[in-house]
Design an enzyme around this catalytic site. Structure first.
Site, mmCIF file in Angstrom:
data_model
loop_
_atom_site.group_PDB
_atom_site.id
_atom_site.type_symbol
_atom_site.label_atom_id
_atom_site.label_comp_id
_atom_site.label_asym_id
_atom_site.label_seq_id
_atom_site.Cartn_x
_atom_site.Cartn_y
_atom_site.Cartn_z
ATOM 1 N N HIS A 1 0.852 -1.191 0.000
ATOM 2 C CA HIS A 1 0.000 0.000 0.000
ATOM 3 C C HIS A 1 0.880 1.231 0.000
ATOM 4 O O HIS A 1 1.937 1.239 0.622
ATOM 5 C CB HIS A 1 -0.915 0.002 1.234
ATOM 6 C CG HIS A 1 -2.069 0.918 1.075
ATOM 7 N ND1 HIS A 1 -2.003 2.253 1.384
ATOM 8 C CD2 HIS A 1 -3.322 0.694 0.590
ATOM 9 C CE1 HIS A 1 -3.171 2.818 1.113
ATOM 10 N NE2 HIS A 1 -3.990 1.896 0.636
ATOM 11 N N ASP B 1 -7.910 -5.600 0.148
ATOM 12 C CA ASP B 1 -8.380 -6.455 -0.936
ATOM 13 C C ASP B 1 -7.949 -7.906 -0.789
ATOM 14 O O ASP B 1 -8.387 -8.759 -1.553
ATOM 15 C CB ASP B 1 -7.860 -5.915 -2.283
ATOM 16 C CG ASP B 1 -8.501 -4.592 -2.615
ATOM 17 O OD1 ASP B 1 -9.705 -4.457 -2.353
ATOM 18 O OD2 ASP B 1 -7.804 -3.692 -3.110
HETATM 19 N N1 CMC Z 1 4.233 -7.483 -4.706
HETATM 20 C C1 CMC Z 1 5.565 -7.439 -4.889
HETATM 21 N N2 CMC Z 1 6.318 -6.319 -4.763
HETATM 22 C C2 CMC Z 1 5.657 -5.194 -4.458
HETATM 23 C C3 CMC Z 1 4.267 -5.164 -4.246
HETATM 24 C C4 CMC Z 1 3.547 -6.375 -4.387
HETATM 25 N N3 CMC Z 1 2.228 -6.412 -4.209
HETATM 26 N N4 CMC Z 1 3.865 -3.914 -3.963
HETATM 27 C C5 CMC Z 1 4.994 -3.149 -3.979
HETATM 28 N N5 CMC Z 1 6.068 -3.928 -4.274
HETATM 29 C C6 CMC Z 1 7.461 -3.488 -4.343
HETATM 30 C C7 CMC Z 1 7.725 -2.712 -5.621
HETATM 31 O O1 CMC Z 1 8.198 -3.537 -6.652
HETATM 32 C C8 CMC Z 1 8.765 -1.714 -5.169
HETATM 33 O O2 CMC Z 1 10.010 -2.366 -5.147
HETATM 34 P P1 CMC Z 1 11.352 -1.525 -5.489
HETATM 35 O O3 CMC Z 1 11.460 -0.480 -4.417
HETATM 36 O O4 CMC Z 1 12.432 -2.553 -5.423
HETATM 37 O O5 CMC Z 1 11.155 -0.937 -6.844
HETATM 38 C C9 CMC Z 1 8.379 -1.413 -3.715
HETATM 39 O O6 CMC Z 1 7.654 -2.574 -3.267
HETATM 40 C C10 CMC Z 1 7.489 -0.189 -3.559
HETATM 41 O O7 CMC Z 1 6.387 -0.335 -4.441
HETATM 42 P P2 CMC Z 1 5.769 0.864 -5.283
HETATM 43 O O8 CMC Z 1 5.030 0.324 -6.478
HETATM 44 O O9 CMC Z 1 6.813 1.911 -5.542
HETATM 45 O O10 CMC Z 1 4.747 1.433 -4.227
HETATM 46 P P3 CMC Z 1 3.468 2.259 -4.542
HETATM 47 O O11 CMC Z 1 3.158 2.987 -3.290
HETATM 48 O O12 CMC Z 1 3.621 3.062 -5.773
HETATM 49 O O13 CMC Z 1 2.338 1.155 -4.851
HETATM 50 C C11 CMC Z 1 0.550 -0.344 -4.656
HETATM 51 C C12 CMC Z 1 1.372 0.759 -3.981
HETATM 52 C C13 CMC Z 1 -0.697 -0.646 -3.821
HETATM 53 C C14 CMC Z 1 0.072 0.118 -6.042
HETATM 54 C C15 CMC Z 1 1.435 -1.605 -4.789
HETATM 55 O O14 CMC Z 1 1.817 -2.069 -3.512
HETATM 56 C C16 CMC Z 1 0.735 -2.720 -5.560
HETATM 57 O O15 CMC Z 1 0.782 -2.728 -6.800
HETATM 58 N N6 CMC Z 1 0.060 -3.706 -4.854
HETATM 59 C C17 CMC Z 1 -0.683 -4.727 -5.503
HETATM 60 C C18 CMC Z 1 -2.033 -4.209 -5.929
HETATM 61 C C19 CMC Z 1 -2.966 -4.021 -4.748
HETATM 62 O O16 CMC Z 1 -3.137 -4.889 -3.912
HETATM 63 N N7 CMC Z 1 -3.669 -2.860 -4.728
HETATM 64 C C20 CMC Z 1 -4.671 -2.544 -3.704
HETATM 65 C C21 CMC Z 1 -4.275 -1.415 -2.815
HETATM 66 S S1 CMC Z 1 -5.372 -1.238 -1.394
HETATM 67 C C22 CMC Z 1 -6.917 -0.850 -2.036
HETATM 68 C C23 CMC Z 1 -6.955 0.339 -2.912
HETATM 69 O O17 CMC Z 1 -6.232 1.332 -2.715
HETATM 70 O O18 CMC Z 1 -7.763 0.352 -3.833
#
Ligand code: CMC
Length: 434
Positions: free
Chosen positions: A311, A369
């Site tokens: 998140h 989720d």
């Molecule tokens: N699985 C594997 N690695 C992950 C994941 C994951 N689910 N989420 C983040 N990472 C890694 C990512 O690769 C990055 O690594 P690095 O620093 O080496 O590049 C690091 O963690 C930080 O991730 P980010 O994408 O820069 O973080 P963000 O804040 O932009 O993204 C997120 C947040 C929710 C989009 C992401 O965690 C994600 O894609 N999760 C899976 C989708 C998900 O479950 N979404 C629902 C969110 S809660 C409900 C809602 O808001 O609607």
């Protein structure tokens, strides 16, 4: 209200030897923010923050998240208390008006919502214009946007009464729209709302009743549905809420703004994650395949991510996931779904991911989720309905934030700037010379 009794503080930014004072602002709780509104005028420099990772885009009194503690407050009330002791329409009132209602206020609010649950009859033609295999989110985006063509008397955003009517209409009609999107998709007749049952029961009935027989809503399922609505009601400045605010900043009507929010929510990184998560759990299938999927999630060359994990704000357990996990156990128990293989995979995946240094270092925990899809599937919803249910629940959050924004005297049209890295001015070359 921000504490104005403290002495004014500033941050000093030095650019090419020139000092610029930037005011610091404090909220009631949470990090201070640096007011950079005059930065460009004073320095000819923009800030760069794609994804708004360090940017507060507005002032708000509605929802507060402490991502490190894993805390979520609506108007100051912790989400776990609201999920346990309150119910969705009371939380709607709280989000919309700022305080918990008295018994009389709640009764009046519930009555107003109940009296607006029907859709204009002609809107059925709108549903029928879609292909049967349309995703219910596609139908919702279209139908909610079309509300502006059906409810002209509540599109004037300058009129507080019209804003109020639009708010009630959206909260009241969204379950009908989501349920009818589903009914259309599966080829069953639309089921009209009833005034003698509560909000969550009405939604379940509109989804699962058929004219050929009686349908009695199980109170435990209705409570679980209501809790899912409550847990998704608002989440401060997430992508879809920011989309609603941005759309609204141009003066667009409320139905158009909420349709924009629904479109944004659809993506798998946001509200679409519940569908993606259940599909992932099914693809994993059995606990022995979990290490393979964890390895893929950690592999930089593989775009795969563990859905329902991670998140932007929570760097600890998402408090909504904790309640959702308890609900999953309760609902599966009630439905007699013992040893549900998807739940087994989910629990084991959660255990293995939390024990893995990659997820620990990046502070990736299960989010809301991760468990919601398991409950929804057990209740009989197809995966395509998961995100529509999120959309109907979040409608009150979008509306509360929309109303707050319209009342904010500092509100301006949202207009980000950019770091341009394209070609500089160059002369046009005639096609025969290229
Ligand atoms: N699985 C594997 N690695 C992950 C994941 C994951 N689910 N989420 C983040 N990472 C890694 C990512 O690769 C990055 O690594 P690095 O620093 O080496 O590049 C690091 O963690 C930080 O991730 P980010 O994408 O820069 O973080 P963000 O804040 O932009 O993204 C997120 C947040 C929710 C989009 C992401 O965690 C994600 O894609 N999760 C899976 C989708 C998900 O479950 N979404 C629902 C969110 S809660 C409900 C809602 O808001 O609607």
């Amino acid at each position: 209200m921000p504490d104005t009794s403290r002495p004014a503080r500033h941050a000093t930014l030095t650019i090419d030897g020139k000092e610029i004072q930037l005011p610091l602002m404090s909220g009631t709780v949470g990090p201070d923010v640096m007011d950079i509104r005059k930065l460009y005028a004073q320095s000819d420099i923009f800030t760069y923050d794609p994804g708004f990772t360090s940017t507060a885009a507005c002032e708000s009194t509605i929802t507060y998240i402490d991502g490190d503690k894993g805390e979520l407050l609506h108007r100051g009330y912790p989400i776990d208390q609201l999920a346990e002791k309150s119910h969705y329409l009371e939380v709607c009132y709280l989000l919309l008006y700022g305080e918990l209602p008295t018994a009389a206020q709640l009764e009046d609010f519930e009555h107003r919502v109940t009296m607006h649950t029907m859709l204009h009859e002609q809107m059925q033609n709108f549903f029928r214009g879609f292909r049967r295999d349309a995703h219910p989110m596609a139908i919702m985006v279209g139908v909610v946007g079309a509300m502006s063509a059906f409810y002209h008397d509540s599109t004037d955003i300058a009129d507080p009464w019209q804003r109020e009517v639009a708010s009630i209409r959206l909260i009241a009609k969204m379950p009908t729209i989501a349920a009818w999107a589903y009914k259309y998709h599966i080829g069953q007749p639309f089921v009209y709302p009833r005034n003698d049952i509560d909000y969550a029961s009405n939604f379940l009935r509109m989804c699962f009743a058929v004219p050929a027989e009686d349908y009695v809503v199980d109170p435990i399922l209705s409570r679980a549905m209501d809790r899912i609505f409550t847990l998704h009601a608002d989440h401060e400045q997430n992508a879809s809420t920011s989309t609603v605010r941005l759309a609204s900043s141009s003066g667009a009507n409320p139905f158009a703004c909420i349709a924009a929010g629904i479109a944004c929510l659809w993506g798998p990184a946001h509200g679409g994650a519940n569908q993606a998560c259940l599909e992932m759990l099914k693809e994993i299938g059995t606990p022995d395949r979990i290490p393979e999927f964890i390895a893929r999630a950690k592999d930089k060359d593989d775009p795969f991510r563990l859905m329902g994990f991670g998140h932007r704000v929570y760097k600890n357990f998402d408090p909504r996931a904790t309640v959702m996990k308890e609900s999953a156990d309760e609902v599966l128990d009630l439905l007699g779904v013992e040893n549900n293989p998807v739940l087994q995979v989910a629990k084991e995946l959660e255990k293995q991911a939390l024990a893995d240094p990659y997820f620990a270092e990046k502070k990736l925990f299960p989010n809301v989720d991760f468990y919601s899809g398991i409950i929804l599937e057990a209740m009989g919803f197809p995966t395509s309905m998961f995100t529509p249910i999120f959309a109907l629940s979040r409608t009150v959050g979008w509306i509360s934030q929309w109303k707050e924004m319209l009342m904010d005297p500092s509100q301006k049209i949202g207009r980000p700037r950019q770091l341009y890295t394209g070609a500089c001015t160059r002369d046009y070359i005639e096609v025969e010379n290229r």
